[in-house]
Every structure is written in C-alpha cells, then in structure tokens.
Design an enzyme around this catalytic site. Structure first.
Site, PDB file in Angstrom:
ATOM      1  NE  ARG A   3      -2.371  -1.430   3.200  1.00 21.38           N
ATOM      2  CZ  ARG A   3      -2.034  -2.798   3.874  1.00 21.38           C
ATOM      3  NH1 ARG A   3      -2.742  -3.765   2.909  1.00 21.38           N
ATOM      4  NH2 ARG A   3      -1.649  -3.089   4.876  1.00 21.38           N
ATOM      5  CD  GLU A  61       1.009 -10.307  18.420  1.00 19.74           C
ATOM      6  OE1 GLU A  61       0.429  -9.927  17.383  1.00 19.74           O
ATOM      7  OE2 GLU A  61       0.552 -10.765  19.399  1.00 19.74           O
TER       8      GLU A  61
HETATM    9  P1  AMP Z   1       4.626  -2.497  11.666  1.00 23.59           P
HETATM   10  O1  AMP Z   1       6.073  -3.010  11.249  1.00 23.59           O
HETATM   11  O2  AMP Z   1       4.154  -3.182  12.636  1.00 23.59           O
HETATM   12  O3  AMP Z   1       4.680  -1.083  12.068  1.00 23.59           O
HETATM   13  O4  AMP Z   1       3.621  -2.676  10.579  1.00 23.59           O
HETATM   14  C1  AMP Z   1       3.326  -1.703   9.423  1.00 23.59           C
HETATM   15  C2  AMP Z   1       3.003  -2.401   8.201  1.00 23.59           C
HETATM   16  O5  AMP Z   1       2.052  -3.556   8.400  1.00 23.59           O
HETATM   17  C3  AMP Z   1       2.592  -1.466   7.358  1.00 23.59           C
HETATM   18  O6  AMP Z   1       3.142  -1.697   5.954  1.00 23.59           O
HETATM   19  C4  AMP Z   1       0.973  -1.582   7.318  1.00 23.59           C
HETATM   20  O7  AMP Z   1       0.568  -1.738   5.809  1.00 23.59           O
HETATM   21  C5  AMP Z   1       0.873  -2.887   7.783  1.00 23.59           C
HETATM   22  N1  AMP Z   1      -0.133  -2.922   9.024  1.00 23.59           N
HETATM   23  C6  AMP Z   1       0.269  -3.014  10.310  1.00 23.59           C
HETATM   24  N2  AMP Z   1      -0.960  -3.109  11.195  1.00 23.59           N
HETATM   25  C7  AMP Z   1      -1.780  -2.773  10.399  1.00 23.59           C
HETATM   26  C8  AMP Z   1      -3.231  -2.355  10.670  1.00 23.59           C
HETATM   27  N3  AMP Z   1      -4.011  -2.504  11.821  1.00 23.59           N
HETATM   28  N4  AMP Z   1      -3.997  -2.040   9.549  1.00 23.59           N
HETATM   29  C9  AMP Z   1      -3.638  -1.875   8.104  1.00 23.59           C
HETATM   30  N5  AMP Z   1      -2.356  -2.268   7.980  1.00 23.59           N
HETATM   31  C10 AMP Z   1      -1.322  -2.560   9.136  1.00 23.59           C
END
Ligand code: AMP
Length: 176
Positions: free
Chosen positions: A64, A101
C-alpha cells in the site's frame, strides 16, 4: 486540505475488525483512494514542505505504501523506489529482516536503487510497531540514501512505533 477534511480523512479510514486474523483492527485505506479529493489531499499533506528540487527520490513500502509514494514522487518530480518483500525484486538486493509478533519478515531494495547521498522521502500507509519502517530506513541507508523524513497516512500511537524511528523526522496524518 482544510482541517474539516482532515477529519473527513479520519472518518474515511474504515476499521475492519479481526482482519487478517482475530484481534487485529485493520485500517482500510481503500475508501480514501476512491475519493479523488481525499487522495489528492493526503498526498499534499504527506509531502509537507518538500518541494520539487528538495527531494531526489520517494521510497514506498510494499504494497500500500507504493500507491502513496508513487503519487508523491510524481508531484515532487522525483524518482520512485520500491522496497519489496523478499524474493520479489529481480536484480541484486540488500535485505533486512525484522521481528513480527510471531516470526519475522524480510524486505529488500535493489543495491543500485539510490545514487549515493540522494535525498529520500520514505512513505508507507501505516505505522504500527515500527518494525517495517525501521527495516526500510536501514535498507535505504545501506543503499546510500540520506533520509529526509518518514511519512505515514495512519499511525497507531498505542504501538509506539515512532520510538523505533527516533532521530528521524516523522509525519503522520491521522493517529489512532
Ligand atoms: P509495523 O511493522 O508493525 O509498523 O507494521 C506496518 C506495516 O504493516 C505497514 O506496511 C502496514 O501496511 C501494515 N499494518 C500493520 N498493522 C496494520 C493495521 N492495523 N491495519 C492496516 N495495515 C497494517
């Protein structure tokens, strides 16, 4: 974009409970993309004060992040750099793994994606724990880029992802 439409932007992000697995509140940005005014407005906000000539490239994170980063790159008259999931880029890559996680994930960038010292703006749709963005920052630095800022449409503030990006200017349009 006015303050009223920033509120509209927040209202347009659809919360989908238990996707892709139980307990996750998925922030669906497709209604924002479908509204040309909101889509254009959020690109302007993601750019902030950056202007054509002040940024050499915009990097986007699979998948995205590509949508927003590519639109921002065109507006800045800058190049677009894809940071992809491992195994998707055809040429030689730098890779970076990070913890999820459960388990881990690996993302990659082409070794020649960036000219040494190029000024790069990093964009993704959402900052959650910050693992993905931190890995992207590490890759951009490995490839020789100078990161100006990381910008996100959505930040999940309760997951404290911005702590992983300490020292880097960070912009998010909507915080939950
Ligand atoms: P993080 O590495 O935990 O910061 O996760 C970020 C990535 O995972 C981004 O590329 C988001 O597109 C996706 N992502 C994580 N959590 C969500 C969520 N609750 N809703 C949509 N996309 C998420």
């Amino acid at each position: 974009m006015t303050i009223a439409s920033l509120n509209e932007l927040e209202q347009s992000i659809r919360n989908v409970p238990d996707f892709p697995k139980p307990g996750i509140q998925f922030k669906d940005i497709t209604p924002v993309l479908a509204d040309s005014r909101l889509f254009a407005g959020c690109i302007d906000l993601l750019l902030g004060d950056h202007q054509p000539g002040t940024v050499d490239a915009v990097a986007g994170i699979d998948a995205r992040g590509f949508i927003f980063a590519a639109a921002a790159a065109l507006k800045l008259q800058a190049g677009f750099i894809p940071i992809r999931k491992k195994g998707k880029l055809p040429f030689k890559t730098h890779e970076q793994s990070y913890d999820l996680e459960y388990g881990s994930n690996t993302i990659a960038i082409h070794v020649d994606a960036i000219k040494p010292g190029a000024r790069v703006l990093l964009i993704d749709d959402l900052l959650a724990t910050g693992g993905t963005a931190k890995a992207a920052v590490d890759l951009l630095q490995k490839a020789g880029g100078k990161i100006l800022e990381a910008a996100f449409l959505v930040e999940l503030g309760f997951l404290a992802g911005r702590a992983k990006l300490a020292g880097l200017p960070l912009r998010s349009l909507v915080t939950f």
